[in-house]
Design an enzyme around this catalytic site. Structure first.
Site, PDB file in Angstrom:
ATOM      1  N   CYS A 101       7.301 -11.791  -0.861  1.00 51.66           N
ATOM      2  CA  CYS A 101       6.121 -10.927  -0.912  1.00 51.66           C
ATOM      3  C   CYS A 101       6.099 -10.160  -2.226  1.00 51.66           C
ATOM      4  O   CYS A 101       7.139  -9.657  -2.666  1.00 51.66           O
ATOM      5  CB  CYS A 101       6.159  -9.956   0.264  1.00 51.66           C
ATOM      6  SG  CYS A 101       4.727  -8.868   0.337  1.00 51.66           S
ATOM      7  N   HIS A 143       1.079 -13.896   7.349  1.00 52.10           N
ATOM      8  CA  HIS A 143       1.739 -12.982   6.408  1.00 52.10           C
ATOM      9  C   HIS A 143       0.729 -11.974   5.854  1.00 52.10           C
ATOM     10  O   HIS A 143       0.988 -10.761   5.837  1.00 52.10           O
ATOM     11  CB  HIS A 143       2.388 -13.782   5.274  1.00 52.10           C
ATOM     12  CG  HIS A 143       3.043 -12.923   4.236  1.00 52.10           C
ATOM     13  ND1 HIS A 143       4.400 -12.900   4.043  1.00 52.10           N
ATOM     14  CD2 HIS A 143       2.522 -12.044   3.330  1.00 52.10           C
ATOM     15  CE1 HIS A 143       4.682 -12.028   3.070  1.00 52.10           C
ATOM     16  NE2 HIS A 143       3.554 -11.505   2.616  1.00 52.10           N
ATOM     17  N   GLU A 144      -0.422 -12.474   5.411  1.00 43.93           N
ATOM     18  CA  GLU A 144      -1.424 -11.588   4.794  1.00 43.93           C
ATOM     19  C   GLU A 144      -2.082 -10.685   5.839  1.00 43.93           C
ATOM     20  O   GLU A 144      -2.324  -9.511   5.581  1.00 43.93           O
ATOM     21  CB  GLU A 144      -2.486 -12.396   4.036  1.00 43.93           C
ATOM     22  CG  GLU A 144      -1.958 -13.295   2.909  1.00 43.93           C
ATOM     23  CD  GLU A 144      -1.061 -12.574   1.915  1.00 43.93           C
ATOM     24  OE1 GLU A 144      -1.183 -11.341   1.747  1.00 43.93           O
ATOM     25  OE2 GLU A 144      -0.203 -13.250   1.316  1.00 43.93           O
ATOM     26  N   HIS A 147      -0.284  -7.537   6.550  1.00 44.15           N
ATOM     27  CA  HIS A 147      -0.470  -6.433   5.601  1.00 44.15           C
ATOM     28  C   HIS A 147      -1.623  -5.524   6.042  1.00 44.15           C
ATOM     29  O   HIS A 147      -1.631  -4.340   5.720  1.00 44.15           O
ATOM     30  CB  HIS A 147      -0.772  -6.974   4.194  1.00 44.15           C
ATOM     31  CG  HIS A 147       0.443  -7.426   3.450  1.00 44.15           C
ATOM     32  ND1 HIS A 147       1.509  -6.607   3.168  1.00 44.15           N
ATOM     33  CD2 HIS A 147       0.759  -8.631   2.909  1.00 44.15           C
ATOM     34  CE1 HIS A 147       2.433  -7.283   2.485  1.00 44.15           C
ATOM     35  NE2 HIS A 147       2.006  -8.515   2.316  1.00 44.15           N
TER      36      HIS A 147
HETATM   37 NI    NI Z   1       3.021  -9.985   1.250  1.00 43.08          NI
END
Ligand code: NI
Length: 179
Positions: A101, A143-144, A147
């Site tokens: 990341c 993953h995104e 966030h």
């Molecule tokens: Ni990331």
């Protein structure tokens, strides 16, 4: 001209913030932010980026998958903005694979993710989309999306034994390639 933005790192409160919904996708500042995020993602050799990583707690993420050494089968795609994304359903099956990341440089870990995920989102023209991501794109999306809910990949690992530092990760990968 799009501008390259600074990447917020873990420890910055924005990385732990819950992203707010975008109300007016057509607003010039939102369109500019999307252009800046796409440039920042490609400049940093990322395959994805979320608005919180560039200091904006807004529900916008970029997916920009491209094949590389680590993911030779990663699909090539045009950088795509996903606005106000929502998860509709996930596969039961999960697999562990490596992630890194931009907000946690120097660290890699094996992260379990659903192999398939059904999502809806708005594109940058404001059109609602519905799609299913599989394998690498499913991982990238998860993953995104994390966030946007103040979560990073280290929060998802099963064991601290699944963490390695970048230098050792590169060594691991080069050994794997010679096998
Ligand atoms: Ni990331």
């Amino acid at each position: 001209m799009p501008q390259r933005l600074d990447i917020s790192q873990l420890g910055s409160p924005v990385i732990r913030s819950i992203a707010q919904k975008v109300n007016d996708i057509h607003a010039p500042e939102i369109q500019t932010l999307i252009d800046d995020m796409i440039l920042t993602c490609s400049d940093t050799k990322g395959v994805g980026i979320a608005a919180s990583q560039v200091g904006h707690s807004l529900s916008i993420l970029i997916m920009a998958s491209t094949p590389n050494k680590r993911y030779p089968h990663a699909p090539q795609m045009q950088p795509t903005a996903l606005i106000n994304p929502q998860i509709i359903s996930v596969s039961k099956q999960r697999v562990k694979d490596w992630e890194g990341c931009l907000s946690l440089p120097g660290i890699r870990a094996r992260v379990p993710r659903h192999t398939q995920i059904e999502v809806s989102y708005f594109d940058r023209e404001g059109k609602q989309k519905h799609t299913i991501f599989k394998d690498f794109l499913a991982r990238l999306f998860q993953h995104e999306y994390d966030h946007l809910i103040g979560t990073v990949f280290l929060d998802r690992i099963e064991s601290s034994q699944d963490i390695v530092m970048e230098k050792e990760y590169q060594r691991l990968m080069s050994e794997k390639e010679t096998l």
